[in-house]
Motif scaffolding. Structure first.
Motif, mmCIF file in Angstrom:
data_model
loop_
_atom_site.group_PDB
_atom_site.id
_atom_site.type_symbol
_atom_site.label_atom_id
_atom_site.label_comp_id
_atom_site.label_asym_id
_atom_site.label_seq_id
_atom_site.Cartn_x
_atom_site.Cartn_y
_atom_site.Cartn_z
ATOM 1 N N LYS A 143 0.952 -1.126 -0.097
ATOM 2 C CA LYS A 143 0.118 0.035 -0.035
ATOM 3 C C LYS A 143 0.731 1.128 -0.112
ATOM 4 C CE LYS A 143 -2.890 -2.643 3.076
ATOM 5 N NZ LYS A 143 -2.884 -2.726 4.632
ATOM 6 N N GLY A 144 2.135 1.130 0.401
ATOM 7 C CA GLY A 144 3.020 2.219 0.585
ATOM 8 C C GLY A 144 3.174 3.220 -0.613
ATOM 9 N N ALA A 145 3.071 2.618 -1.827
ATOM 10 C CA ALA A 145 3.325 3.359 -2.973
ATOM 11 C C ALA A 145 2.249 4.319 -3.234
ATOM 12 C CB ALA A 145 3.858 2.471 -4.118
ATOM 13 N N VAL A 146 0.833 4.123 -2.897
ATOM 14 C CA VAL A 146 -0.129 4.885 -3.329
ATOM 15 C C VAL A 146 0.011 6.401 -3.112
ATOM 16 C CG1 VAL A 146 -2.602 5.460 -2.651
ATOM 17 C CG2 VAL A 146 -1.831 3.213 -2.707
ATOM 18 N N PRO A 147 0.535 7.191 -2.143
ATOM 19 C CA PRO A 147 0.701 8.724 -1.991
ATOM 20 C C PRO A 147 1.798 8.971 -3.100
ATOM 21 C CG PRO A 147 0.714 7.716 -0.041
ATOM 22 C CD PRO A 147 0.795 6.775 -0.595
ATOM 23 N N PHE A 148 2.606 8.301 -3.181
ATOM 24 C CA PHE A 148 3.633 8.739 -4.274
ATOM 25 C C PHE A 148 3.223 8.514 -5.767
ATOM 26 C CE2 PHE A 148 7.857 7.557 -6.343
ATOM 27 C CZ PHE A 148 8.326 8.882 -6.689
ATOM 28 N N MET A 149 2.534 7.545 -6.003
ATOM 29 C CA MET A 149 1.859 7.037 -7.215
ATOM 30 C C MET A 149 1.075 8.225 -7.580
ATOM 31 S SD MET A 149 0.898 3.627 -8.639
ATOM 32 C CE MET A 149 -0.124 3.217 -10.032
ATOM 33 N N PHE A 171 14.322 3.695 10.399
ATOM 34 C CA PHE A 171 12.947 3.206 10.298
ATOM 35 C C PHE A 171 12.173 4.592 10.055
ATOM 36 C CE2 PHE A 171 8.679 1.978 10.729
ATOM 37 C CZ PHE A 171 8.524 0.633 9.879
ATOM 38 N N VAL A 172 11.815 4.862 8.602
ATOM 39 C CA VAL A 172 10.979 6.038 8.449
ATOM 40 C C VAL A 172 9.699 5.822 8.234
ATOM 41 C CG1 VAL A 172 13.062 7.205 7.408
ATOM 42 C CG2 VAL A 172 11.375 5.990 5.890
ATOM 43 N N VAL A 173 8.687 6.879 8.593
ATOM 44 C CA VAL A 173 7.217 6.769 8.453
ATOM 45 C C VAL A 173 6.933 7.830 7.398
ATOM 46 C CG1 VAL A 173 6.808 5.407 10.454
ATOM 47 C CG2 VAL A 173 6.636 7.748 10.375
ATOM 48 N N GLY A 174 5.553 7.870 7.069
ATOM 49 C CA GLY A 174 4.856 8.798 6.529
ATOM 50 C C GLY A 174 4.958 8.652 4.928
ATOM 51 N N TYR A 175 3.952 9.448 4.168
ATOM 52 C CA TYR A 175 3.967 9.763 2.654
ATOM 53 C C TYR A 175 3.740 8.195 2.202
ATOM 54 C CZ TYR A 175 3.905 12.225 -1.473
ATOM 55 O OH TYR A 175 3.798 12.950 -2.483
ATOM 56 N N GLY A 176 2.690 7.514 2.730
ATOM 57 C CA GLY A 176 2.726 5.973 2.407
ATOM 58 C C GLY A 176 3.126 5.001 3.372
ATOM 59 N N LEU A 177 4.504 5.119 3.986
ATOM 60 C CA LEU A 177 5.240 4.568 4.860
ATOM 61 C C LEU A 177 4.657 4.272 6.180
ATOM 62 C CD1 LEU A 177 8.245 5.847 3.069
ATOM 63 C CD2 LEU A 177 8.118 3.385 3.552
ATOM 64 N N ASP A 178 4.383 3.031 6.591
ATOM 65 C CA ASP A 178 3.863 2.778 7.844
ATOM 66 C C ASP A 178 4.536 2.240 8.880
ATOM 67 O OD1 ASP A 178 4.211 0.150 6.801
ATOM 68 O OD2 ASP A 178 2.736 -0.474 8.355
ATOM 69 N N TYR A 179 3.818 2.464 10.169
ATOM 70 C CA TYR A 179 4.445 2.005 11.531
ATOM 71 C C TYR A 179 3.066 1.097 11.872
ATOM 72 C CZ TYR A 179 5.882 0.145 16.134
ATOM 73 O OH TYR A 179 5.951 -0.613 17.231
ATOM 74 N N ALA A 180 2.960 -0.297 11.760
ATOM 75 C CA ALA A 180 1.895 -0.907 12.273
ATOM 76 C C ALA A 180 0.674 -0.213 11.614
ATOM 77 C CB ALA A 180 1.743 -1.060 13.849
ATOM 78 N N GLU A 181 0.840 -0.153 10.165
ATOM 79 C CA GLU A 181 -0.453 0.505 9.486
ATOM 80 C C GLU A 181 -0.743 1.859 9.927
ATOM 81 O OE1 GLU A 181 -1.502 -0.860 6.580
ATOM 82 O OE2 GLU A 181 -0.225 -2.736 7.103
ATOM 83 N N ALA A 182 -0.181 2.596 10.808
ATOM 84 C CA ALA A 182 -0.503 3.980 11.070
ATOM 85 C C ALA A 182 0.664 4.866 10.326
ATOM 86 C CB ALA A 182 -0.327 4.200 12.435
ATOM 87 N N ARG A 189 0.774 6.467 7.470
ATOM 88 C CA ARG A 189 0.913 6.344 5.968
ATOM 89 C C ARG A 189 0.212 7.621 5.475
ATOM 90 N NH1 ARG A 189 1.956 1.018 3.951
ATOM 91 N NH2 ARG A 189 0.967 -0.713 5.079
ATOM 92 N N ASN A 190 -0.631 8.260 6.118
ATOM 93 C CA ASN A 190 -1.252 9.582 5.738
ATOM 94 C C ASN A 190 -0.700 10.790 6.208
ATOM 95 O OD1 ASN A 190 -2.091 8.631 8.312
ATOM 96 N ND2 ASN A 190 -3.800 10.146 8.407
ATOM 97 N N LEU A 191 0.657 10.510 6.772
ATOM 98 C CA LEU A 191 1.523 11.991 7.242
ATOM 99 C C LEU A 191 1.857 12.594 5.857
ATOM 100 C CD1 LEU A 191 4.256 11.128 9.817
ATOM 101 C CD2 LEU A 191 2.134 12.918 10.032
ATOM 102 N N PRO A 192 2.012 13.811 5.748
ATOM 103 C CA PRO A 192 2.311 14.268 4.366
ATOM 104 C C PRO A 192 3.782 14.650 3.976
ATOM 105 C CG PRO A 192 1.395 15.898 5.728
ATOM 106 C CD PRO A 192 1.125 14.770 6.475
#
Ligand code: 5GP
Length: 181
Positions: free
Chosen positions: A43-49, A152-163, A165-168
């Protein structure tokens, strides 16, 4: 609200937008008249895509693939399982795989081999982030947004325990977030 969990921002929303436009320009030149099949890795590529395709001024088609690694949460066995396959026949097509991050490289090595086996005409990779220090398999992206350190990075599609992903933007979590789980 999510911001309270972030220790520091590595890449801002503005930096991502500027880089997407730059990559889009290159991709526009390289994919004119090729009608590429742009394959997002869920799911991670969705915002970048969503951003990168709107920066490409050429005819293109979209499809999605979902893969997961066998093994437990922390140690990947290196084997990849298809969770959702493409709907499109790739034979003779020019494929552009869109990824959020390349770490070990196992996921992409598997996908590139699979699409070549299915007789794609060409297979290229665009990734938002590259973590070269994590590489286990010899594979490089053709288009890279940003290099990131081995954290380990998060945001813009990348999650930690599914959370997250919606960080801009791309950030690093506070250690307390991991400790509370
Ligand atoms: P690879 O097969 O290259 O080791 O793994 C790529 C996948 O691992 C990415 O699509 C992503 O889901 C996950 N991954 C690798 N590094 C990170 C990271 O720093 N943060 C997050 N959230 N996921 C990562």
């Amino acid at each position: 609200m999510l911001e309270k969990d972030i220790e520091r921002v590595l890449i801002t929303q503005e930096e991502i937008q500027v880089r997407c436009k730059e990559l889009g320009k290159e991709l526009t030149e390289n994919y004119q008249d090729k009608n590429p099949l742009v394959v997002g890795v869920l799911k991670g590529a969705v915002p970048f895509m969503a951003d990168i395709i709107r920066s490409i001024d050429a005819y293109l088609e979209l499809d999605f693939m979902d893969v997961s690694s066998y093994g437990n949460a922390t140690v990947s066995s290196g084997e990849v399982k298809i969770v959702k396959d493409l709907d499109t026949n790739v034979e003779g097509r020019d494929l552009l795989i869109v990824e959020d991050i390349i770490d070990s490289g196992r996921t992409l090595a598997y996908l590139v081999d699979l699409f070549k086996y299915r007789k794609a005409n060409s297979v290229k990779i665009v990734t938002l982030l590259d973590k070269p220090e994590g590489r286990v398999v010899d594979i490089e992206a053709d288009y890279i947004g940003f290099n990131v350190p081995n954290e380990f990075v998060v945001g813009y599609g990348l999650d930690y325990a599914e959370a997250y992903r919606n960080l801009p933007y791309i950030g690093v979590l506070k250690p307390s977030v991991y400790q509370s789980n």
